[in-house]
Design an enzyme around this catalytic site. Sequence first.
Site, PDB file in Angstrom:
ATOM      1  N   ASP A  19     -21.077 -53.031  -7.239  1.00  0.00           N
ATOM      2  CA  ASP A  19     -21.469 -51.749  -6.638  1.00  0.00           C
ATOM      3  C   ASP A  19     -22.906 -51.760  -6.098  1.00  0.00           C
ATOM      4  O   ASP A  19     -23.712 -50.874  -6.429  1.00  0.00           O
ATOM      5  CB  ASP A  19     -21.343 -50.626  -7.681  1.00  0.00           C
ATOM      6  N   GLU A 226     -13.324 -43.990  -2.755  1.00  0.00           N
ATOM      7  CA  GLU A 226     -14.557 -43.951  -3.565  1.00  0.00           C
ATOM      8  C   GLU A 226     -15.658 -44.691  -2.828  1.00  0.00           C
ATOM      9  O   GLU A 226     -15.450 -45.237  -1.752  1.00  0.00           O
ATOM     10  CB  GLU A 226     -14.328 -44.572  -4.951  1.00  0.00           C
TER      11      GLU A 226
HETATM   12  O1  FUB Z   1     -17.988 -49.936 -11.065  1.00  0.00           O
HETATM   13  C1  FUB Z   1     -17.152 -48.887 -11.494  1.00  0.00           C
HETATM   14  C2  FUB Z   1     -16.437 -48.292 -10.337  1.00  0.00           C
HETATM   15  O2  FUB Z   1     -15.673 -49.302  -9.686  1.00  0.00           O
HETATM   16  C3  FUB Z   1     -17.314 -47.766  -9.255  1.00  0.00           C
HETATM   17  O3  FUB Z   1     -17.909 -46.550  -9.572  1.00  0.00           O
HETATM   18  C4  FUB Z   1     -16.344 -47.732  -8.150  1.00  0.00           C
HETATM   19  O4  FUB Z   1     -16.908 -47.521  -6.879  1.00  0.00           O
HETATM   20  C5  FUB Z   1     -15.694 -49.080  -8.289  1.00  0.00           C
HETATM   21  O5  FUB Z   1     -16.440 -50.108  -7.697  1.00  0.00           O
END
Ligand code: FUB
Length: 327
Positions: A19, A226
């Site tokens: 991330d 996301e």
């Molecule tokens: O790293 C945890 C979660 O996985 C993140 O918040 C999302 O964007 C995905 O990458």
Amino acid sequence: MGQNTKPNKPLVTHIYTADPSAHVFDGKLYIYPSHDLDHDEPSNDNGDQYKMEDYHVLSMDDMNSPVVDHGEVLHLKDVPWASRQAWAPDAAYKNDKYYLYFPARDKDGIFRIGVATGDNPAGPFKAEENYIPGSFSIDPAVLVDDDEKAYIYFGGLWGGQLEKWQTGSFVDDAEGPAPDAPALGPIVAELTDDMLTFKSEPKEISIVDEDGNPIVAGDEDRRFFEGPWVHKYNGLYYLSYSTGTTHKIVYAVSENPQGPFVFKGTILTPVIGWTTHHSIVEFQDKWYLFYHDCEFSDGVNHKRSVKFTELTYNEDGTIQTIDPYPE
Ligand code: FUB
């Protein structure tokens, strides 16, 4: 600690990182990743395997120099309101201070977004007593615009709980929209001048196709899942994000930081591993995509490594699609 890095290779291998949010501060490149724990517990669709507890900051003087790990800059045990899962962070600079924005579950298991401040881009950061009032879901990304107005973007489906907030309050068993209904968009709010609270009510961003029709929930190749990120190029705002179930990084463009955004195309085709999450930054006259994958852990979804590659615009401002595994 440091190691030289190359495009499409892990930035560091002594810890798992994911991330990545990349920013240029004081002429140096800083990367704010999640720190994946090296455990062997089972996975589920709720993302319980992503059980991160702290944040490290990485930096590079230029794209050929060693990557420096500045060590742990914030741990959940020092965040009074949080209980677990320190997920994807971002950082911002304003008022001669640095701000680290991060999601975590509160004591009731609900994802909230917190902020921690520091005097140095490499940390350490001290968390506020409470999460940002009115915050929810995951994956904050902050844009400080040329006029010094700051916007925070956030949101994520499934384990990120965005579906549960459609009524404005948390409904634990809420489902997402029907496949032919408009998809849920990421959320945007303007931040107050001190960067610690929302100045405006958080509102949903609309993502539409070239004809102005909303992208629908069943359109899994294009709908928001996301990891929102907003950057500016030639005066336009580029919103990029993960499509989750179809594992792409895609983007949409607007003249307004709060949208609506018009869908344009794919930036990054699927990587090894379920999640895909990125940032885009201009550094020393080139543009870069920072992203992660699970190649180094042989495909273990919660053991990810941050990488980078160059990003190229076409003359019309569209972005060339990147293959994370070029020949
Ligand atoms: O790293 C945890 C979660 O996985 C993140 O918040 C999302 O964007 C995905 O990458």
